[in-house]
Each structure stands twice: as C-alpha cells, then as structure tokens.
Design a protein around this motif. Structure first.
Motif, mmCIF file in Angstrom:
data_model
loop_
_atom_site.group_PDB
_atom_site.id
_atom_site.type_symbol
_atom_site.label_atom_id
_atom_site.label_comp_id
_atom_site.label_asym_id
_atom_site.label_seq_id
_atom_site.Cartn_x
_atom_site.Cartn_y
_atom_site.Cartn_z
ATOM 1 N N PHE A 1 38.589 32.059 42.342
ATOM 2 C CA PHE A 1 37.998 33.260 42.910
ATOM 3 C C PHE A 1 38.367 33.386 44.381
ATOM 4 O O PHE A 1 38.052 32.518 45.197
ATOM 5 C CB PHE A 1 36.479 33.226 42.725
ATOM 6 N N SER A 2 39.057 34.468 44.686
ATOM 7 C CA SER A 2 39.528 34.687 46.048
ATOM 8 C C SER A 2 38.369 34.996 46.991
ATOM 9 O O SER A 2 37.405 35.667 46.622
ATOM 10 C CB SER A 2 40.522 35.845 46.068
ATOM 11 N N ALA A 3 38.507 34.535 48.230
ATOM 12 C CA ALA A 3 37.500 34.801 49.258
ATOM 13 C C ALA A 3 37.949 35.873 50.234
ATOM 14 O O ALA A 3 37.286 36.109 51.240
ATOM 15 C CB ALA A 3 37.190 33.517 50.023
ATOM 16 N N THR A 4 39.076 36.537 49.943
ATOM 17 C CA THR A 4 39.602 37.478 50.934
ATOM 18 C C THR A 4 38.626 38.602 51.237
ATOM 19 O O THR A 4 38.387 38.932 52.401
ATOM 20 C CB THR A 4 40.945 38.084 50.479
ATOM 21 N N ARG A 5 38.041 39.209 50.209
ATOM 22 C CA ARG A 5 37.158 40.351 50.461
ATOM 23 C C ARG A 5 35.891 39.909 51.190
ATOM 24 O O ARG A 5 35.435 40.575 52.122
ATOM 25 C CB ARG A 5 36.798 41.048 49.155
ATOM 26 N N THR A 6 35.324 38.787 50.776
ATOM 27 C CA THR A 6 34.118 38.277 51.432
ATOM 28 C C THR A 6 34.378 38.001 52.907
ATOM 29 O O THR A 6 33.598 38.390 53.787
ATOM 30 C CB THR A 6 33.639 36.988 50.740
ATOM 31 N N LEU A 7 35.488 37.337 53.200
ATOM 32 C CA LEU A 7 35.823 37.018 54.585
ATOM 33 C C LEU A 7 36.174 38.271 55.384
ATOM 34 O O LEU A 7 35.810 38.387 56.560
ATOM 35 C CB LEU A 7 36.990 36.030 54.619
ATOM 36 N N MET B 1 47.777 42.098 51.129
ATOM 37 C CA MET B 1 48.409 41.752 49.864
ATOM 38 C C MET B 1 49.724 42.514 49.763
ATOM 39 O O MET B 1 50.036 43.341 50.624
ATOM 40 C CB MET B 1 47.485 42.080 48.677
ATOM 41 N N HIS B 2 50.466 42.240 48.704
ATOM 42 C CA HIS B 2 51.706 42.985 48.502
ATOM 43 C C HIS B 2 51.392 44.414 48.085
ATOM 44 O O HIS B 2 50.318 44.717 47.559
ATOM 45 C CB HIS B 2 52.576 42.305 47.450
ATOM 46 N N ARG B 3 52.342 45.275 48.291
ATOM 47 C CA ARG B 3 52.197 46.697 47.967
ATOM 48 C C ARG B 3 51.831 46.919 46.502
ATOM 49 O O ARG B 3 51.125 47.875 46.156
ATOM 50 C CB ARG B 3 53.515 47.423 48.281
ATOM 51 N N ASP B 4 52.280 46.046 45.607
ATOM 52 C CA ASP B 4 52.038 46.231 44.175
ATOM 53 C C ASP B 4 50.722 45.637 43.696
ATOM 54 O O ASP B 4 50.443 45.639 42.494
ATOM 55 C CB ASP B 4 53.191 45.619 43.366
ATOM 56 N N SER B 5 49.909 45.118 44.609
ATOM 57 C CA SER B 5 48.631 44.540 44.202
ATOM 58 C C SER B 5 47.725 45.605 43.599
ATOM 59 O O SER B 5 47.617 46.713 44.126
ATOM 60 C CB SER B 5 47.922 43.908 45.402
ATOM 61 N N PRO B 6 47.027 45.279 42.489
ATOM 62 C CA PRO B 6 46.102 46.248 41.893
ATOM 63 C C PRO B 6 44.756 46.301 42.609
ATOM 64 O O PRO B 6 43.942 47.180 42.313
ATOM 65 C CB PRO B 6 45.927 45.721 40.460
ATOM 66 N N ALA B 7 44.520 45.378 43.532
ATOM 67 C CA ALA B 7 43.205 45.291 44.178
ATOM 68 C C ALA B 7 42.941 46.526 45.041
ATOM 69 O O ALA B 7 43.688 46.793 45.984
ATOM 70 C CB ALA B 7 43.120 44.033 45.038
ATOM 71 N N PRO B 8 41.888 47.274 44.769
ATOM 72 C CA PRO B 8 41.614 48.485 45.547
ATOM 73 C C PRO B 8 41.153 48.198 46.969
ATOM 74 O O PRO B 8 41.175 49.093 47.814
ATOM 75 C CB PRO B 8 40.507 49.174 44.739
ATOM 76 N N PHE B 9 40.737 46.955 47.240
ATOM 77 C CA PHE B 9 40.197 46.622 48.562
ATOM 78 C C PHE B 9 41.259 46.091 49.527
ATOM 79 O O PHE B 9 40.935 45.751 50.663
ATOM 80 C CB PHE B 9 39.073 45.592 48.423
ATOM 81 N N ALA B 10 42.511 46.007 49.083
ATOM 82 C CA ALA B 10 43.576 45.561 49.988
ATOM 83 C C ALA B 10 43.780 46.611 51.077
ATOM 84 O O ALA B 10 44.062 47.773 50.788
ATOM 85 C CB ALA B 10 44.863 45.317 49.216
ATOM 86 N N LEU C 1 39.803 32.644 33.441
ATOM 87 C CA LEU C 1 40.819 33.693 33.474
ATOM 88 C C LEU C 1 40.224 35.096 33.558
ATOM 89 O O LEU C 1 40.511 35.853 34.483
ATOM 90 C CB LEU C 1 41.714 33.578 32.237
ATOM 91 N N THR C 2 39.398 35.464 32.598
ATOM 92 C CA THR C 2 38.875 36.830 32.544
ATOM 93 C C THR C 2 38.044 37.155 33.768
ATOM 94 O O THR C 2 38.207 38.213 34.398
ATOM 95 C CB THR C 2 38.041 37.040 31.272
ATOM 96 N N GLU C 3 37.158 36.244 34.136
ATOM 97 C CA GLU C 3 36.272 36.508 35.272
ATOM 98 C C GLU C 3 37.052 36.531 36.581
ATOM 99 O O GLU C 3 36.796 37.369 37.458
ATOM 100 C CB GLU C 3 35.167 35.448 35.329
ATOM 101 N N ALA C 4 38.010 35.619 36.725
ATOM 102 C CA ALA C 4 38.796 35.580 37.961
ATOM 103 C C ALA C 4 39.634 36.843 38.120
ATOM 104 O O ALA C 4 39.684 37.425 39.204
ATOM 105 C CB ALA C 4 39.697 34.344 37.975
ATOM 106 N N LEU C 5 40.281 37.281 37.049
ATOM 107 C CA LEU C 5 41.065 38.507 37.134
ATOM 108 C C LEU C 5 40.168 39.705 37.436
ATOM 109 O O LEU C 5 40.519 40.569 38.240
ATOM 110 C CB LEU C 5 41.833 38.733 35.837
ATOM 111 N N ARG C 6 39.013 39.750 36.796
ATOM 112 C CA ARG C 6 38.098 40.872 37.040
ATOM 113 C C ARG C 6 37.666 40.929 38.493
ATOM 114 O O ARG C 6 37.728 41.995 39.135
ATOM 115 C CB ARG C 6 36.858 40.744 36.142
ATOM 116 N N THR C 7 37.250 39.809 39.042
ATOM 117 C CA THR C 7 36.751 39.823 40.414
ATOM 118 C C THR C 7 37.881 40.002 41.421
ATOM 119 O O THR C 7 37.743 40.753 42.391
ATOM 120 C CB THR C 7 35.985 38.527 40.723
ATOM 121 N N ASN C 8 39.013 39.345 41.195
ATOM 122 C CA ASN C 8 40.107 39.425 42.159
ATOM 123 C C ASN C 8 40.823 40.767 42.139
ATOM 124 O O ASN C 8 41.396 41.191 43.143
ATOM 125 C CB ASN C 8 41.112 38.295 41.912
ATOM 126 N N MET C 9 40.797 41.445 41.003
ATOM 127 C CA MET C 9 41.443 42.749 40.911
ATOM 128 C C MET C 9 40.538 43.886 41.368
ATOM 129 O O MET C 9 41.006 44.920 41.835
ATOM 130 C CB MET C 9 41.902 43.012 39.470
#
Length: 344
Positions: free
Chosen positions: A61-67, A77-86, A212-220
């Motif tokens: 679980f990434s800490a980027t958003r929390t930090l 993140m890279h331009r192709d990241s699906p994360a909306p919070f990048a 896997l499922t939870e990590a992808l859900r939270t990180n994406m």
C-alpha cells in the motif's frame, strides 16, 4: 547527496536529499512507514518536496497520497498512471529538480504500463522494472513481457554498467547491485532473444501477491485499506482491558453497557455476562432505539477486537462520547477463562 534506504519486508523506499538546500524526494513510500520517513527527514534537516511512485504497486500500500496531504506536496507518477490523485505526471526524459539534484524519468513499461525508472547521478531507481537477480513480473494488470524486453534490453541495460541499481523490492536484503552485475548474474537477463524472454516471462507461474485486489484498488483510486481504516479508528477510540472489564462484570457493575457487535448466532453461542447484542451491520439503523441515552458508558466487543474498534469509533462520531472498545475480543476473553453466558 543525503541517501536513506528504508526496507519494509521486501519493499524498498528511498529518501534522497540535497545537503546544500535541505530539499528531498521520497521514492516508493509504504503506508506503514509514514512516521519513520518523517522522522528520518527531520533528523537530517530535510524538507520533502515530492513523493514519487515508480509505478502502480500491486503488492503493498503506497503512502504517496497520505504523505502528500500531510506535507502539502505533489504526488509524482508517470503520465500513464491511472491514479486520479497524481499531481505531477512525468514523461520520458523529464527532469525533476530537487535542490541541486536532478532526477530523470525513464519510461520503462512492462511490469505495468506506467512503470518508470529514475536516474540520479551514479544510481538508478528501477522500481519493479529491474530487480536484483530478477525482473518485475508481467502477469498482473497492464503487464506486457514484450514491452518489458524493450525497456530492459533497449533501455536501462544500455546505460553505464557502473550505475548502482536500487529496486522497489529486494526480498534477500542485498541492498543494491549494478547494471554490470545484473547483466552478468541475473538469470532472467540471460534470455537475450525477444521470443525466449517473452516465453520465459509468460511461464513463470508465480503466486498472486497477498493483497493484490486491495492494493490495486487503493493505489489506483486513493481509497483506504482495511488496515488504514482500523488504524484511524484506533486513534479515535480509548480501550478497556480484558481484566478491567472482567473485574466490573464480577463486581456486578451497572455503570456501563457491554455492547457485543457480532452476529446473533455468535453472540448466542457465548458472550460476556450481561452484554447486549447489536450487530455492526445494523448499528447505525438501530442505535437510537437500542441506545437511547448517549451519556451512558459503552464498551464494544467482537471476536478479535477489530470490528468493535470500528464500531466504537462510529458510536463516538454519532455522539456516544463515552464509548470505548475492548482491548482484545471474545477469542482472548475465552482463552483467558473469563465467564461466559449462552443463549437459552
């Protein structure tokens, strides 16, 4: 350069700072180490300006958003990241300035479509593109063995052989390697022909990551993991020890409500004497009828102490400010040999 490598199991994070300007960047932070990262930065007199994920992680679980929220800095993140919070999306060859340091982003798809490596002076942070003695897997969402082949053999493996390799994972505590060492010793890199490399990657037969499922859900999405919800609930809730509750039960105390939030069948099979049952799933709907006096002292409990912590935090948010949770659960209560009641 100020450099700190932080291991969390097999996950590797990196705090890199410019000593001249006290500016720093944090690469691939893991959620359980947030306080540690901040403590290291404070110790070294650094101010973190960016938090970076080299790719969308599927195994922690990434800490980027929390930090980022805590420090008011951008998520990179890279331009192709699906994360909306990048907040800051890098393209291939973009430079990130951190004081007098320059990190160059290299787009290296294969493990994921948004994978990138970060080149800095004498070292390269390879994410999961290149590991020590291995490579990132390509059988998870957006993985592509052909793209990984190109990222490796037409990309980072053509860089200076003396470059230090710092991956996002290292399960054998080796710390770092070099491009030259990986070219010579990494068994996956011995398949230098594209077809052979792709065939190898397609037949690795690896187990799926535990979360896997939870990590992808939270990180994406930037959502929260169950562990985060529990940790946040625990910070809002005081606890009562097993021995304290037992002493009050034995003494016949009537100054508190013992609220068992398990399902009815579990409650009927054995519960703390005098407890009332209100399943967690019905809490918000039935709370006004079941608990008409918000000034009463309440102790919530469940089987292992997790659901009851969430229930206690919810009750406190609803205005039951004298609510605590049992430190433990019915499993610990039973193991200790404390008294039980059964229905009927």
């Amino acid at each position: 350069m100020i450099f700190e490598q932080v291991a969390t199991g097999g996950c590797q994070s990196y705090l890199v700072g410019c000593g001249d300007t006290c500016s720093a960047v944090l690469i691939d932070p893991e959620i359980s180490q947030v306080d540690r990262y901040l403590a290291i930065a404070a110790r070294d007199g650094l101010r973190i300006h960016y938090v970076i994920d080299t790719h969308t992680h599927a195994d922690h679980f990434s800490a980027t958003r929390t930090l980022a929220q805590r420090l008011k800095v951008p998520v990179v993140m890279h331009r192709d990241s699906p994360a909306p919070f990048a907040d800051l999306r890098l393209q291939d060859a973009d430079l990130l300035r951190v004081g007098n340091l320059r990190l160059q982003a290299l787009h290296t798809p294969g493990h994921t479509a948004d994978s990138m490596c970060l080149l800095l002076d004498d070292r390269i942070f390879t994410g999961d593109t290149l590991l020590i003695g291995g490579t990132g897997r390509t059988d998870l969402p957006s993985g592509d063995p052909s793209a990984l082949y190109d990222s490796l053999f037409s990309g980072i493996l053509k860089l200076d052989p003396s470059l230090l390799v710092f991956p996002a994972h290292d399960y054998k505590a080796r710390g770092s390697s070099t491009i030259a060492e990986e070219l010579a010793n990494n068994p996956r890199l011995q398949r230098t022909e594209r077809t052979a490399f792709i065939e190898m990657m397609e037949h690795l037969d690896l187990n799926a990551p535990t979360h896997l499922t939870e990590a992808l859900r939270t990180n994406m999405s930037g959502g929260k993991s169950v562990a985060q919800l529990l940790a946040e609930a625990a910070t809002k809730t005081p606890f009562v020890s097993l021995s304290e509750l037992r002493a009050r039960i034995v003494a016949g105390s009537t100054d508190l409500i013992v609220l068992d939030v398990r399902e009815r069948d579990a409650f009927d099979a054995g519960h703390v004497p005098g407890a009332m049952n209100l399943p967690r799933g019905q809490l918000e709907l039935r709370v006004n009828d079941a608990l008409p006096d918000p000034t009463r002292r309440i102790v919530t409990l469940c089987q292992f102490g997790k659901i009851s912590t969430l229930a206690a935090a919810t009750l406190r948010e609803l205005g039951f400010l004298r609510t605590s949770a049992l430190d433990g659960g019915m499993a610990a209560w039973t193991e200790a040999g404390y008294p039980l009641e059964k229905a009927g």
